[in-house]
Design an enzyme around this catalytic site. Structure first.
Site, PDB file in Angstrom:
ATOM      1  CG  HIS A   1      -8.765 -18.075   2.239  1.00 19.31           C
ATOM      2  ND1 HIS A   1      -8.773 -18.656   1.084  1.00 19.31           N
ATOM      3  CD2 HIS A   1      -8.960 -17.596   2.277  1.00 19.31           C
ATOM      4  CE1 HIS A   1      -8.614 -17.645   0.418  1.00 19.31           C
ATOM      5  NE2 HIS A   1      -8.756 -16.792   0.971  1.00 19.31           N
ATOM      6  CD  GLU A   2     -11.898 -15.310   4.637  1.00 16.80           C
ATOM      7  OE1 GLU A   2     -10.720 -14.495   4.238  1.00 16.80           O
ATOM      8  OE2 GLU A   2     -12.416 -16.242   4.009  1.00 16.80           O
TER       9      GLU A   2
ATOM     10  CG  HIS B   1      -6.488 -13.608   3.213  1.00 13.01           C
ATOM     11  ND1 HIS B   1      -6.075 -13.075   1.552  1.00 13.01           N
ATOM     12  CD2 HIS B   1      -8.271 -13.988   2.566  1.00 13.01           C
ATOM     13  CE1 HIS B   1      -6.705 -13.199   0.376  1.00 13.01           C
ATOM     14  NE2 HIS B   1      -7.865 -13.988   0.993  1.00 13.01           N
TER      15      HIS B   1
ATOM     16  CD  GLU C   1      -9.283 -13.674  -2.138  1.00 13.22           C
ATOM     17  OE1 GLU C   1      -8.961 -14.664  -1.537  1.00 13.22           O
ATOM     18  OE2 GLU C   1      -9.572 -12.396  -1.786  1.00 13.22           O
TER      19      GLU C   1
ATOM     20  CD  GLU D   1     -11.789  -8.608  -0.908  1.00  7.25           C
ATOM     21  OE1 GLU D   1     -11.825  -9.300  -0.075  1.00  7.25           O
ATOM     22  OE2 GLU D   1     -11.013  -9.091  -1.918  1.00  7.25           O
TER      23      GLU D   1
ATOM     24  CB  ALA E   1     -14.946 -15.964   5.947  1.00  2.43           C
ATOM     25  CG  MET E   2     -14.070  -9.440   4.211  1.00  3.77           C
ATOM     26  SD  MET E   2     -13.457  -9.519   2.513  1.00  3.77           S
ATOM     27  CE  MET E   2     -12.164  -8.130   3.277  1.00  3.77           C
ATOM     28  CD  GLU E   3      -9.392 -10.945   2.878  1.00  2.75           C
ATOM     29  OE1 GLU E   3     -10.307 -11.936   2.612  1.00  2.75           O
ATOM     30  OE2 GLU E   3      -8.900 -10.466   1.615  1.00  2.75           O
ATOM     31  CG  ASN E   4     -13.015  -7.299   7.191  1.00  3.96           C
ATOM     32  OD1 ASN E   4     -13.704  -6.927   6.026  1.00  3.96           O
ATOM     33  ND2 ASN E   4     -14.225  -8.282   8.101  1.00  3.96           N
TER      34      ASN E   4
HETATM   35  N1  B3K Z   1     -11.852 -11.242   0.542  1.00  7.65           N
HETATM   36  C1  B3K Z   1     -12.874 -12.297   0.973  1.00  7.65           C
HETATM   37  C2  B3K Z   1     -14.326 -12.371  -0.508  1.00  7.65           C
HETATM   38  C3  B3K Z   1     -14.546 -11.121  -0.738  1.00  7.65           C
HETATM   39  C4  B3K Z   1     -15.590 -10.972  -1.688  1.00  7.65           C
HETATM   40  C5  B3K Z   1     -16.373 -10.090  -1.951  1.00  7.65           C
HETATM   41  N2  B3K Z   1     -17.253 -10.208  -3.040  1.00  7.65           N
HETATM   42  C6  B3K Z   1     -13.215 -13.809   1.607  1.00  7.65           C
HETATM   43  C7  B3K Z   1     -11.485 -14.933   0.693  1.00  7.65           C
HETATM   44  O1  B3K Z   1     -11.580 -15.089   0.001  1.00  7.65           O
HETATM   45  O2  B3K Z   1     -11.062 -14.871   1.860  1.00  7.65           O
HETATM   46 ZN    ZN Z   2      -9.670 -14.927   0.057  1.00  6.09          ZN
END
Ligand code: B3K
Ligand code: ZN
Length: 879
Positions: free
Chosen positions: A303-304, A307, A326, A127, A268-271
């Site tokens: 939060h993650e 998502h 978000e 992302e 962090a990232m919600e993959n």
């Molecule tokens: N969705 C990611 C953020 C990605 C940022 C890219 N530059 C984390 C979050 O908001 O949960």
């Molecule tokens: Zn987020």
């Protein structure tokens, strides 16, 4: 970047001509050259009428293309074209299979977008637009596909191979290699793709969902960190439970993985089913993490996880809709934390953060709506406006609809749009339809930038037992938006009688520029508690008299407004003293003397709060903190960083001296011999004790600096140690040097913990700070390639040390600009994020403004400047 970057406009959105329905990826992982093969099952979009012979465009950047085949026929180089943006060829039919082979270099990827190496592991960040740095693809969120991912790698260095979904096959290969195959049954946009491979330790637990399915939970970390995962795991389990209870949302796969990495551009990232985290927001042990760290871990893990529904199951149609996922997810995590901890304390923290980050953004050169209209680089729009103001917008819907109406709207939203990529309008429509409401005017919050200013006036009619409240709103112009409209917002109002109880507690709806609200049955002239709970994210311009603020500080049933009254009073005192400081050439004490009884009354009110055992300790700790220097610098133009720093420091000293015995008692009464637990109650006790210590040290009495030094030495947890160190940090005291040396010895090899050591020194108000920061750049643990280190040393200097960043001789600005220019070649995304402080030039005096602007020009003159940094620097320099 050789020419000016393109501007992308929301109004230009067009559905894709072709979709990718299924993706098969094969990775041959090597640090220097990783081979990627992809098979894309593509189909024309029926709505666009495209088909055979029409152009297909796939994004792709910084890669070496080896071959392209369509339906098993390899294309001659004349049958496709490839440039800096991607790959073009002609569709062989309405549906077809494209096969592409390309190479990338994870080890050279310092931008940390796409596939890169962190410590010894491979990991990805896609992302917003990182997938196009892995392979050629329609890298846009409205193209959703199922993924089958094969990872081949060296078995000894990468025993763990992970991607999204379920593990469907694995085994050994020749040459010491092995493979794993992962399949994700849920169609997803490419930004949610993830791959991790490395030698990682794992901590496991499980969760039984409300329908009785068992989900395996795993947290992967560097070896040796296994004993720091407990709190993240506990937070994950509590989040899963909360989402079932409060939103009726259940997890949808049998496996949920979290991986902690050291090098990460954000939190962090919600993959899908494979969240990748900055290690800072996973690892915690009492001796390595503070209460604030625990709190952040809890909220980011939640939060993650949240998502998975608000973001993954229902995603964004295009990046202008970012707040769809978000804003909603921040609101969800804020409410989760409020339920896990203290609701008013959580609200105070959230509002303080909004004011510190979002209000300045909304009032500065980078102001943009919650749903932006244009961008050059989307990564620049992961902002406080999209996140935090977006969450306030959802909160207002919640307030207007009530919890049941809100839940009905949410249920309809997920029912209607599961598996789709949608817009903010779609979200609002579900809310409206489920409740038979009209949000036409409320939706202006998505479109209009700027923080509304509200004023109010009350009149009491004793004969009629009536109170009339007239409220007006106005929003100042922001870049590109000269004219503003009246917004719809809920305003919660309390009318307090002389005994402090509520005569009226109601929420009214403001929709006009100016509007009158009439309250009947008001038996005495009340004191108004306006915008309780910060029901609307606005600035209140009305000055209530000192005695009313004091009354609210001591009586308001709304804890948020109790805190707010204290903040207003303190701000008023400090602004008055700052004005006097400027007239009297810089004598902060004289300036405070000029406040006379007002200051004494304030200190007495602080004392009442400190000693009020009916209030929870975390609340008292917050209520005793004076508004910060950044906040004050937003309140008066031009901002004078020296005056602000000196006046605030002097007021703290005065409060400390005035209440020295009370603070000493508080300090001793709140000592604890019990083993550290991170729960909210114990954290509140530690916070109150730390506040007391801060004021004791602020008195300048040597015995208290000694006490802080002693606390550092004798405590066994990081919270108490950091509390001591952060007050010692500004002093000339042997205890400071000893504590810093001890910290270095214990943690120099411990990435995320040692960041604290860098940040402390960057934020010190001591005269030698800039020289020290320059020296620390060559500390063996420091590297410009690690975003956490950059943020801790360089970022903290600009954002947490107004005194030195704004040094009159411009040395702070020059040092900082040099670093941004250097960083832009390594990691443009982080460089762009750090550029914002220079953009505040218009708030300062002419001398400083000129120097800050000159530094922005110096950045813009950099050859090969990134699109990321160019966008922020050019917008900041322009207005
Ligand atoms: N969705 C990611 C953020 C990605 C940022 C890219 N530059 C984390 C979050 O908001 O949960
Ligand atoms: Zn987020």
């Amino acid at each position: 970047m050789s020419e000016q970057p393109n501007v992308i406009h929301r109004k230009d959105y067009k559905e894709p001509d072709f979709f990718v329905e299924k993706v098969e990826l094969i990775f041959d992982l090597e640090r220097d050259v990783t081979n990627v093969k992809s098979r894309l099952f593509m189909a024309a979009n029926p709505k666009s009428g495209t088909g055979k012979g029409d152009e297909v465009f796939l994004h792709g950047e910084d890669m070496k293309l080896l071959s392209v085949s369509l339906n098993d026929t390899r294309l001659a180089s004349s049958d496709f074209s490839v440039d800096q943006e991607g790959l073009r060829f002609r569709a062989p039919g309405e549906t077809f299979i494209a096969e592409i082979e390309n190479q990338i270099s994870p080890a050279d990827n310092t931008r940390l977008e796409g596939l890169y190496v962190s410590q010894s592991a491979f990991c990805t960040q896609c992302e917003a637009e990182g997938f196009r740095r892995i392979t050629y693809f329609q890298d846009r969120p409205d193209v959703m596909a199922t993924y089958r991912v094969t990872i081949n790698a060296d078995k000894a260095s990468c025993p763990v191979l992970l991607s999204n979904g379920n593990l469907v096959d694995s085994g050994d290969l020749d040459g010491g290699r092995h493979f794993a195959v992962w399949e994700d049954p849920f169609p997803k946009p490419s930004y949610l793709f993830a791959l991790v491979a490395g030698d990682l330790a794992v901590v496991e637990d499980s969760f039984k969902t409300m329908s009785g399915r068992d989900v395996a939970l795993r947290i992967f970390v560097e070896h040796g960190n296994e004993d720091r995962c407990g709190y993240a795991m506990d937070s994950l389990i509590r989040s899963m439970k909360w989402d079932e209870e409060v939103y009726g949302l259940e997890y949808d796969l049998d496996l949920f993985n979290i991986v902690a990495v050291s090098d990460f551009n954000m939190g962090a990232m919600e993959n899908k089913s494979l969240n990748v985290f900055n290690a800072k927001f996973v690892l915690a042990r009492p001796d390595t993490a503070t209460d604030t760290d625990y709190e952040r871990i809890e909220s980011i893990v939640a939060h993650e996880y949240f998502h998975n529904w608000s973001g993954n199951r229902v995603t964004c149609r295009d990046w202008f809709q970012l707040s769809l996922k978000e804003g909603l997810t921040v609101f969800r995590d804020q409410e989760f934390s409020a339920d896990q901890r203290s609701r008013p304390v959580q609200r105070i923290k959230d509002v303080a953060a909004l004011r510190a980050a979002q209000f300045p953004e909304d009032g500065g050169p980078l102001a943009h709506p919650v749903r932006p209209d244009s961008y050059m680089e989307i990564n620049n729009f992961y902002t406080a406006t999209v996140y935090e103001k977006g969450a306030e917008l959802i909160r207002m819907m919640h307030t207007l609809l009530g919890p049941d109406g809100y839940r009905k709207g949410i249920d309809l939203y997920f029912d209607r749009h599961d598996g789709q990529a949608v817009t903010c309008d779609d979200f609002a429509k579900a809310m409206e339809d489920a409740n038979d409401m009209d949000f036409t005017q409320l939706k202006l919050w998505y479109a209009q930038a700027g923080t509304p200013k509200l004023t109010w006036q009350g009149t009491y009619d004793a004969d009629a037992n009536q109170f009339r409240l007239t409220v007006s709103q106005k929003t100042d112009p922001t870049p590109g938006q000269p004219d503003k409209h009246a917004l719809h917002m809920p305003i919660s109002v309390g009318l307090l009688g002389a005994d402090g109880s509520d005569l009226v507690a109601e929420t009214v709806e403001l929709t006009k520029d100016s509007q009158e609200f009439v309250f009947d049955g008001v038996s005495e002239k009340p004191v108004v508690s306006f915008n309780r709970g910060f029901s609307a994210p606005v600035n209140i311009m009305t000055d209530q008299p000192d005695d009313e603020l004091l009354f609210l500080m001591g009586n308001d049933a709304d804890a948020f407004n109790r805190w707010e009254a204290g903040q207003k009073y303190a701000t008023r005192l400090m602004l008055a003293a700052i004005a006097t400081w400027e007239e009297n050439n810089g004598d902060a004490d004289m300036a405070l003397d000029g406040l006379g009884e007002s200051a004494d009354a304030f200190i007495a009110a602080m004392r009442a709060t400190l000693l009020n055992n009916d209030l929870d300790k975390a609340f008292r700790a917050d209520a005793l903190v004076l508004p910060g220097e950044e906040f004050l610098s937003e309140q008066r133009k031009p901002a004078n960083p020296e005056a602000i720093h000196q006046v605030r420091t002097a007021l703290r000293k005065r409060i400390g001296l005035g209440l020295v015995d009370d603070f000493a008692n508080t300090y001793h009464q709140n000592a604890s011999n019990a083993a550290f637990t991170p729960d909210a109650l114990s954290a509140g006790q530690r916070a109150l004790r730390a506040t007391a210590l801060g004021y004791l040290v602020a008195t300048g009495m040597g015995q208290y600096a000694d006490l802080a030094a002693e606390q550092y030495k004798s405590s066994d947890n990081m919270t108490d140690q950091m509390a001591a160190l952060s007050v010692l940090n500004h002093l000339d005291h042997a205890g400071r040097e000893e504590a810093l040396a001890d910290f270095e010895e214990r943690f120099a090899k411990d990435g995320v913990v040692f960041d604290k050591w860098f940040a402390l020194q960057a934020m010190s108000s001591r005269d030698d700070t800039l020289a020290r920061v320059k020296d620390l750049m060559s500390h063996p643990a420091f590297t410009m390639r690690n975003p956490n280190k950059v943020r801790s040393l360089i970022g903290a200097f600009a954002m947490g040390n107004p005194r030195h960043f704004h040094a009159r001789d411009g040395s702070g600005y020059a040092f900082y600009t040099d670093r941004l220019i250097e960083l832009d070649d390594i990691n443009p995304q982080v460089a762009a994020r750090l550029c914002a402080p220079l953009g505040k030039w218009a708030k300062y005096d002419k001398g400083r403004a000129k120097m800050m602007k000159a530094e922005l020009d110096r950045i813009l003159a950099k050859p090969e400047i990134s699109r990321d940094l160019y966008e922020i620097a050019s917008k900041s320099a322009a207005s």
